[in-house]
Design a protein around this motif. Structure first.
Motif, PDB file in Angstrom:
ATOM      1  N   ALA A 344       0.838  -1.195   0.000  1.00  0.00           N
ATOM      2  CA  ALA A 344       0.000   0.000   0.000  1.00  0.00           C
ATOM      3  C   ALA A 344       0.871   1.243   0.000  1.00  0.00           C
ATOM      4  O   ALA A 344       1.955   1.260   0.596  1.00  0.00           O
ATOM      5  CB  ALA A 344      -0.929   0.006   1.214  1.00  0.00           C
ATOM      6  N   GLN A 345       0.393   2.277  -0.654  1.00  0.00           N
ATOM      7  CA  GLN A 345       1.059   3.573  -0.619  1.00  0.00           C
ATOM      8  C   GLN A 345       0.878   4.193   0.761  1.00  0.00           C
ATOM      9  O   GLN A 345      -0.174   4.059   1.383  1.00  0.00           O
ATOM     10  CB  GLN A 345       0.464   4.485  -1.689  1.00  0.00           C
ATOM     11  N   ASP A 346       1.890   4.888   1.245  1.00  0.00           N
ATOM     12  CA  ASP A 346       1.796   5.468   2.587  1.00  0.00           C
ATOM     13  C   ASP A 346       0.962   6.744   2.583  1.00  0.00           C
ATOM     14  O   ASP A 346       0.611   7.292   1.530  1.00  0.00           O
ATOM     15  CB  ASP A 346       3.181   5.698   3.188  1.00  0.00           C
ATOM     16  N   GLU A 347       0.622   7.203   3.780  1.00  0.00           N
ATOM     17  CA  GLU A 347      -0.262   8.360   3.912  1.00  0.00           C
ATOM     18  C   GLU A 347       0.397   9.641   3.425  1.00  0.00           C
ATOM     19  O   GLU A 347      -0.241  10.470   2.775  1.00  0.00           O
ATOM     20  CB  GLU A 347      -0.692   8.517   5.369  1.00  0.00           C
ATOM     21  N   ALA A 348       1.672   9.812   3.719  1.00  0.00           N
ATOM     22  CA  ALA A 348       2.339  11.072   3.400  1.00  0.00           C
ATOM     23  C   ALA A 348       2.362  11.367   1.906  1.00  0.00           C
ATOM     24  O   ALA A 348       2.274  12.530   1.494  1.00  0.00           O
ATOM     25  CB  ALA A 348       3.767  11.058   3.948  1.00  0.00           C
ATOM     26  N   THR A 349       2.465  10.337   1.068  1.00  0.00           N
ATOM     27  CA  THR A 349       2.539  10.557  -0.378  1.00  0.00           C
ATOM     28  C   THR A 349       1.213  10.326  -1.089  1.00  0.00           C
ATOM     29  O   THR A 349       1.137  10.479  -2.312  1.00  0.00           O
ATOM     30  CB  THR A 349       3.615   9.656  -1.015  1.00  0.00           C
ATOM     31  N   SER A 350       0.165   9.947  -0.357  1.00  0.00           N
ATOM     32  CA  SER A 350      -1.151   9.746  -0.962  1.00  0.00           C
ATOM     33  C   SER A 350      -1.923  11.058  -0.999  1.00  0.00           C
ATOM     34  O   SER A 350      -1.908  11.822  -0.039  1.00  0.00           O
ATOM     35  CB  SER A 350      -1.962   8.728  -0.155  1.00  0.00           C
ATOM     36  N   VAL A 351      -2.599  11.314  -2.104  1.00  0.00           N
ATOM     37  CA  VAL A 351      -3.490  12.466  -2.166  1.00  0.00           C
ATOM     38  C   VAL A 351      -4.633  12.272  -1.170  1.00  0.00           C
ATOM     39  O   VAL A 351      -5.019  13.189  -0.448  1.00  0.00           O
ATOM     40  CB  VAL A 351      -4.028  12.657  -3.594  1.00  0.00           C
ATOM     41  N   VAL A 352      -5.178  11.059  -1.125  1.00  0.00           N
ATOM     42  CA  VAL A 352      -6.169  10.669  -0.122  1.00  0.00           C
ATOM     43  C   VAL A 352      -5.797   9.276   0.371  1.00  0.00           C
ATOM     44  O   VAL A 352      -5.651   8.347  -0.428  1.00  0.00           O
ATOM     45  CB  VAL A 352      -7.600  10.645  -0.695  1.00  0.00           C
ATOM     46  N   TRP A 353      -5.631   9.133   1.681  1.00  0.00           N
ATOM     47  CA  TRP A 353      -5.218   7.833   2.234  1.00  0.00           C
ATOM     48  C   TRP A 353      -6.445   7.042   2.676  1.00  0.00           C
ATOM     49  O   TRP A 353      -6.561   6.623   3.821  1.00  0.00           O
ATOM     50  CB  TRP A 353      -4.258   8.042   3.405  1.00  0.00           C
ATOM     51  N   GLY A 354      -7.358   6.841   1.744  1.00  0.00           N
ATOM     52  CA  GLY A 354      -8.539   6.052   2.027  1.00  0.00           C
ATOM     53  C   GLY A 354      -8.327   4.598   1.687  1.00  0.00           C
ATOM     54  O   GLY A 354      -8.267   3.737   2.569  1.00  0.00           O
ATOM     55  N   MET A 355      -8.188   4.293   0.397  1.00  0.00           N
ATOM     56  CA  MET A 355      -7.998   2.913  -0.041  1.00  0.00           C
ATOM     57  C   MET A 355      -6.737   2.282   0.542  1.00  0.00           C
ATOM     58  O   MET A 355      -6.798   1.199   1.139  1.00  0.00           O
ATOM     59  CB  MET A 355      -7.997   2.850  -1.570  1.00  0.00           C
ATOM     60  N   PRO A 356      -5.568   2.921   0.388  1.00  0.00           N
ATOM     61  CA  PRO A 356      -4.374   2.287   0.968  1.00  0.00           C
ATOM     62  C   PRO A 356      -4.429   2.236   2.494  1.00  0.00           C
ATOM     63  O   PRO A 356      -3.951   1.281   3.104  1.00  0.00           O
ATOM     64  CB  PRO A 356      -3.214   3.157   0.466  1.00  0.00           C
ATOM     65  N   GLY A 357      -5.039   3.243   3.102  1.00  0.00           N
ATOM     66  CA  GLY A 357      -5.173   3.232   4.555  1.00  0.00           C
ATOM     67  C   GLY A 357      -6.051   2.092   5.034  1.00  0.00           C
ATOM     68  O   GLY A 357      -5.762   1.454   6.057  1.00  0.00           O
TER      69      GLY A 357
END
Length: 387
Positions: A344-357
């Motif tokens: 999963a992509q991390d929160e800091a580099t995600s535009v929205v950390w919904g799906m990866p979160g």
């Protein structure tokens, strides 16, 4: 000139925690409709309703919006020309481009993302369609809310009582979710089975993330098939595939029902269709599905992940990139249950950390990484390093 600026009682309370939204569209009908939708939500309000890009540039610094909804085709100054001028005056402005579903507007929307727009949304093509476009309303409000919340997260916000749902049942998430530290979710070890396919799911912020990722995974694409589901409407997915082909310098196209899945190819789920895979004799083929939305999306990520797990079992390497909602989490559980792996992509580099979160918090990820580290990690994993 047609300008409507919000200034209740002569001034707006600086302590007001609601998101400030600027609506820019040359259609008075659409401006009014979008403004009413926004004003019906308790966690946002309209600070300006403007007809042209020139008006937006002139007023953006004074009305200080958190989010701008910007039409593409307008008189005097169109959206793509106004965008960089607005961002020059307010660098942290979140801009959502709005356009009808034409190839030209899809191309312009992709250009806008490269110029700093946060996202795009397709508009129904006529006022008659607008009136019945509940999907458009839901998607627009969600984008304003989640993208605006991300911008606010970096700012000190006065504490106060939480906002409550509006009468009539409006669904509200007034505050951004609290950041989740690495220690708050469980990581699984990478499985021992060698990966045989790369499946990727993404939504808000996904086009930019996908462009960056495919430039780094050439060795993976050359030896394995890559399947991508990005939440996008028809026409936009066509353009996305073309951009991915240029960025990766590898073949990429919208998937075709019944075609054989082969190494060296990038397959993009077409807008308006769910993309699955299935066995057909000795081959693995694409199976497109025109069924109902899943997770409010079509295409959705879960069908891709679930079908890939059924076909390749432990040979699935799945990646969940930036996006709203939880799509990909349930399918990711199937991938892990079959012996495959999730990054999963991390929160800091995600535009929205919904799906990866959602995937990270479900405890199904072998790694949660910044976008820039996902490509190199995939190359190592597909080369045999599963540490």
């Amino acid at each position: 000139m047609s300008v409507a600026l919000a200034a209740p009682n002569g001034a707006i309370d600086a302590r007001d925690e609601r998101l400030r939204v600027m609506v820019v569209d040359d259609s008075a009908v659409i401006r009014g409709l979008i403004s009413r939708w926004i004003e019906a939500e308790p966690d946002m309000f309209v600070v300006a309703s403007l007809r042209t890009g020139r008006e937006a540039v002139e007023h953006v610094a004074r009305v200080d919006p958190d989010v701008g909804v910007l039409d593409i085709e307008m008189p005097e100054l169109d959206g793509i020309s106004a965008l960089p001028l607005m961002l020059a005056k307010k660098r942290d402005l979140v801009v959502i481009m709005a356009s009808t579903l034409t190839r030209r507007n899809a191309e312009i929307s992709f250009k806008a993302l490269s110029l700093g727009a946060a996202d795009y949304i397709p508009k129904p093509e006529s006022a008659r369609e607008i009136g019945a476009a509940e999907t458009f309303r839901r998607d627009l409000i969600q984008k304003i809310r989640h993208l605006g919340a991300r911008r606010r997260r970096a700012k000190p916000v006065p504490h106060g009582p939480p906002l409550v749902p509006a009468p009539g049942g409006a669904h509200v998430s007034p505050r951004p979710p609290a950041p989740v530290s690495a220690g708050q979710f469980t990581r699984r070890p990478f499985g021992a089975t060698a990966p045989r396919v790369l499946a990727i799911g993404s939504s808000t912020g996904g086009p930019q993330a996908l462009m960056a990722l495919v430039t780094e995974i050439g060795p993976v694409i050359d030896r394995f098939p890559v399947l991508i589901t990005q939440h996008m409407p028809p026409t936009f997915t066509t353009i996305l595939a073309e951009h991915l082909a240029r960025a990766s310098k590898r073949p990429a196209h919208e998937a075709v029902d019944g075609e054989t899945v082969k190494a060296g190819q990038i397959y993009v789920a077409p807008g308006g269709k769910h993309m699955r895979v299935a066995r057909h004799g000795a081959d693995i083929v694409v199976a497109l599905d025109d069924g109902p939305q899943i997770n409010f999306c079509k295409p959705a990520v879960d069908p891709l992940f679930q079908s890939a797990a059924a076909v390749w079992r432990g040979g699935v390497m799945a990646v969940v990139l930036t996006g709203m909602g939880t799509d990909g989490m349930r399918g990711g559980k199937d991938v892990v249950s079959a012996g495959g792996n999730i990054i999963a992509q991390d929160e800091a580099t995600s535009v929205v950390w919904g799906m990866p979160g959602a995937a990270a918090q479900a405890g199904i990820c072998a790694a949660v990484l910044p976008l820039g580290q996902i490509g190199p990690k995939l190359v190592r994993v597909f080369s045999g390093d599963r540490s």
